[in-house]
Design a protein around this motif. Structure first.
Motif, mmCIF file in Angstrom:
data_model
loop_
_atom_site.group_PDB
_atom_site.id
_atom_site.type_symbol
_atom_site.label_atom_id
_atom_site.label_comp_id
_atom_site.label_asym_id
_atom_site.label_seq_id
_atom_site.Cartn_x
_atom_site.Cartn_y
_atom_site.Cartn_z
ATOM 1 N N MET A 179 0.794 -1.220 0.000
ATOM 2 C CA MET A 179 0.000 0.000 0.000
ATOM 3 C C MET A 179 0.832 1.279 0.000
ATOM 4 O O MET A 179 0.278 2.381 -0.064
ATOM 5 C CB MET A 179 -0.923 0.002 1.227
ATOM 6 C CG MET A 179 -1.878 -1.173 1.289
ATOM 7 S SD MET A 179 -3.034 -1.206 -0.117
ATOM 8 C CE MET A 179 -4.033 0.228 0.294
ATOM 9 N N HIS A 180 2.153 1.156 0.074
ATOM 10 C CA HIS A 180 3.003 2.352 0.174
ATOM 11 C C HIS A 180 4.160 2.295 -0.831
ATOM 12 O O HIS A 180 5.321 2.411 -0.473
ATOM 13 C CB HIS A 180 3.542 2.505 1.603
ATOM 14 C CG HIS A 180 2.467 2.819 2.598
ATOM 15 N ND1 HIS A 180 1.638 1.851 3.120
ATOM 16 C CD2 HIS A 180 2.076 3.999 3.139
ATOM 17 C CE1 HIS A 180 0.782 2.429 3.958
ATOM 18 N NE2 HIS A 180 1.023 3.721 3.986
ATOM 19 N N ARG A 181 3.811 2.127 -2.086
ATOM 20 C CA ARG A 181 4.822 2.036 -3.142
ATOM 21 C C ARG A 181 5.419 3.393 -3.490
ATOM 22 O O ARG A 181 6.502 3.461 -4.063
ATOM 23 C CB ARG A 181 4.189 1.435 -4.404
ATOM 24 C CG ARG A 181 3.615 0.049 -4.230
ATOM 25 C CD ARG A 181 4.681 -0.978 -3.978
ATOM 26 N NE ARG A 181 4.149 -2.339 -3.986
ATOM 27 C CZ ARG A 181 4.849 -3.409 -3.644
ATOM 28 N NH1 ARG A 181 6.102 -3.263 -3.272
ATOM 29 N NH2 ARG A 181 4.309 -4.610 -3.654
ATOM 30 N N PHE A 182 4.711 4.465 -3.152
ATOM 31 C CA PHE A 182 5.155 5.793 -3.591
ATOM 32 C C PHE A 182 5.362 6.715 -2.399
ATOM 33 O O PHE A 182 4.717 6.584 -1.356
ATOM 34 C CB PHE A 182 4.139 6.389 -4.568
ATOM 35 C CG PHE A 182 3.967 5.573 -5.813
ATOM 36 C CD1 PHE A 182 4.838 5.730 -6.888
ATOM 37 C CD2 PHE A 182 2.963 4.622 -5.905
ATOM 38 C CE1 PHE A 182 4.707 4.963 -8.035
ATOM 39 C CE2 PHE A 182 2.819 3.850 -7.049
ATOM 40 C CZ PHE A 182 3.699 4.017 -8.119
ATOM 41 N N CYS A 183 6.269 7.628 -2.582
ATOM 42 C CA CYS A 183 6.679 8.541 -1.520
ATOM 43 C C CYS A 183 5.555 9.524 -1.191
ATOM 44 O O CYS A 183 5.008 10.184 -2.081
ATOM 45 C CB CYS A 183 7.936 9.301 -1.958
ATOM 46 S SG CYS A 183 8.538 10.484 -0.724
ATOM 47 N N ALA A 184 5.229 9.657 0.087
ATOM 48 C CA ALA A 184 4.191 10.597 0.512
ATOM 49 C C ALA A 184 4.668 12.043 0.428
ATOM 50 O O ALA A 184 3.854 12.963 0.451
ATOM 51 C CB ALA A 184 3.766 10.280 1.943
ATOM 52 N N ARG A 185 5.977 12.234 0.290
ATOM 53 C CA ARG A 185 6.513 13.591 0.212
ATOM 54 C C ARG A 185 6.567 14.108 -1.218
ATOM 55 O O ARG A 185 6.117 15.210 -1.519
ATOM 56 C CB ARG A 185 7.918 13.645 0.836
ATOM 57 C CG ARG A 185 8.562 15.028 0.766
ATOM 58 C CD ARG A 185 9.990 15.006 1.302
ATOM 59 N NE ARG A 185 10.009 14.734 2.735
ATOM 60 C CZ ARG A 185 11.149 14.590 3.429
ATOM 61 N NH1 ARG A 185 12.330 14.638 2.804
ATOM 62 N NH2 ARG A 185 11.102 14.365 4.727
ATOM 63 N N CYS A 186 7.130 13.294 -2.145
ATOM 64 C CA CYS A 186 7.307 13.778 -3.515
ATOM 65 C C CYS A 186 6.513 12.995 -4.550
ATOM 66 O O CYS A 186 6.438 13.398 -5.712
ATOM 67 C CB CYS A 186 8.796 13.779 -3.887
ATOM 68 S SG CYS A 186 9.479 12.119 -4.137
ATOM 69 N N GLY A 187 5.941 11.857 -4.182
ATOM 70 C CA GLY A 187 5.093 11.096 -5.082
ATOM 71 C C GLY A 187 5.807 10.100 -5.972
ATOM 72 O O GLY A 187 5.154 9.371 -6.716
ATOM 73 N N LEU A 188 7.132 10.039 -5.902
ATOM 74 C CA LEU A 188 7.878 9.097 -6.736
ATOM 75 C C LEU A 188 7.985 7.732 -6.049
ATOM 76 O O LEU A 188 7.689 7.582 -4.876
ATOM 77 C CB LEU A 188 9.256 9.672 -7.054
ATOM 78 C CG LEU A 188 9.234 10.952 -7.908
ATOM 79 C CD1 LEU A 188 10.649 11.429 -8.198
ATOM 80 C CD2 LEU A 188 8.463 10.740 -9.214
ATOM 81 N N ALA A 189 8.440 6.743 -6.822
ATOM 82 C CA ALA A 189 8.492 5.374 -6.317
ATOM 83 C C ALA A 189 9.502 5.228 -5.188
ATOM 84 O O ALA A 189 10.558 5.857 -5.183
ATOM 85 C CB ALA A 189 8.842 4.418 -7.459
#
Length: 325
Positions: free
Chosen positions: A154-164
């Protein structure tokens, strides 16, 4: 020391020496593995442990693992299918789970689909199905692996910048290569409480989404900036209209469905009038021990499952294991 002495409540029975009820370890809180967190950043150690012939791997996919049914008749059991690393599927994400007393290292491998053949006696199963059938070692491994696997999925992408993001620290961190942010596995605290009034009756409720007749303790998630005791009082009054005073901690267990930690409490009611919201809770009732026994035996009430902390709380109050219809 009695329950009343421990909590300040009155009217509770002494449960300390009751066979089958005295302070059992909650089913999802059992373990026989040291998580050995000091090894999570030691890449050389992890590589050696992964390739060691004694190490074992638990393959998981979407909350399920392969199990083998054992025992017969009334002694039904199950055990996890644990394989050496050279038999594990290729690819997938690898998580280090810990080391047992004999020095055996355990890993989880998250894959898209569980391996298997038509003639294979192993079957895929989730925790809800087999938690009570597993021994302490297998239960602890599966709870840890399923919780990690769900969080990573459920957390494949960075919550800060949106990248993988990518797996780091042996599966206990996700790291963003773009901005350097580190994200840690999420655990959502939830309070679950058995409310008892001055007549020594317990309060149980039927959730709006449950079948009619299924009753359990009240529960809810802790909100930001809220203490556990405040959460207990808020949730009880929101769900039932009952005002709670004294609150005493009773135990906890992980609840990876998908990422909760259930914190159990006994609570004393200051009022007894019930007013459910009709949306989250459809019904709430006070039960004496005799009333609950009769309702369970007749099938009018379906109590919490034996896997749940709710069952533990009810049985602490009841004074012995609940009867079986």
């Amino acid at each position: 020391m009695t329950c009343a002495e421990r909590t300040g409540f009155t009217g509770f029975r002494d449960y300390e020496n009751i066979e089958g009820v005295s302070q059992p370890v909650l089913p999802l809180a059992r373990t026989a593995v040291d998580r050995a967190a000091e090894h999570r950043t030691d890449e050389a150690w992890l590589a050696a442990a992964w390739s060691h012939p004694d190490s074992r791997v638990l393959v998981v996919s979407e909350g399920k693992a392969l199990v083998m049914d054992t025992g017969d008749g009334g002694d039904k059991r199950a055990e996890l299918v644990l394989v050496p690393s050279f038999e594990a599927p290729d690819g997938g994400e690898r998580y280090f789970l810990g080391v047992d007393a004999e020095g055996v290292a355990y890993f989880a491998l998250s894959v898209e689909k569980l391996p298997g053949r038509m003639d294979d006696p192993a079957r895929p199963a989730g925790l809800r199905e087999v938690a009570l059938l597993l021994n302490d070692l297998d239960s602890g491994l599966m709870v840890h692996a399923v919780a990690l696997e769900n969080w990573h999925r459920m957390h494949r992408f960075c919550a800060r910048c949106g990248l993988a993001t990518e797996v780091a620290v042996a599966g206990h961190v996700r790291r963003c290569a773009a901005c350097g942010a580190e994200h840690y596995p999420r655990t959502d605290p939830a309070v679950i409480m058995l409310v008892v009034d001055d007549q020594d009756r317990c309060l149980l409720g039927n959730h709006a989404l449950w079948p009619q007749g299924r009753f359990s303790t009240l529960a809810g998630f802790v909100e930001p900036g809220e203490s556990l005791e405040q959460a207990v009082r808020r949730e009880v009054v929101e769900e039932s209209g009952v005002v709670v005073g004294e609150v005493a901690y009773a135990g906890s267990q992980p609840h990876p469905f998908p990422s909760s930690l259930m914190l159990g409490f006994m609570a004393r009611a200051l009022t007894t009038g019930i007013q459910v919201d009709g949306e989250e809770m459809s019904e709430a009732r006070w039960f004496s021990r005799e009333e609950l026994r009769e309702a369970v035996m007749s099938g009018e009430v379906v109590p919490p499952t034996e896997m749940s902390i709710a069952r533990r709380l009810v049985e602490l109050w009841y004074g012995e294991p609940l009867p079986r219809p």
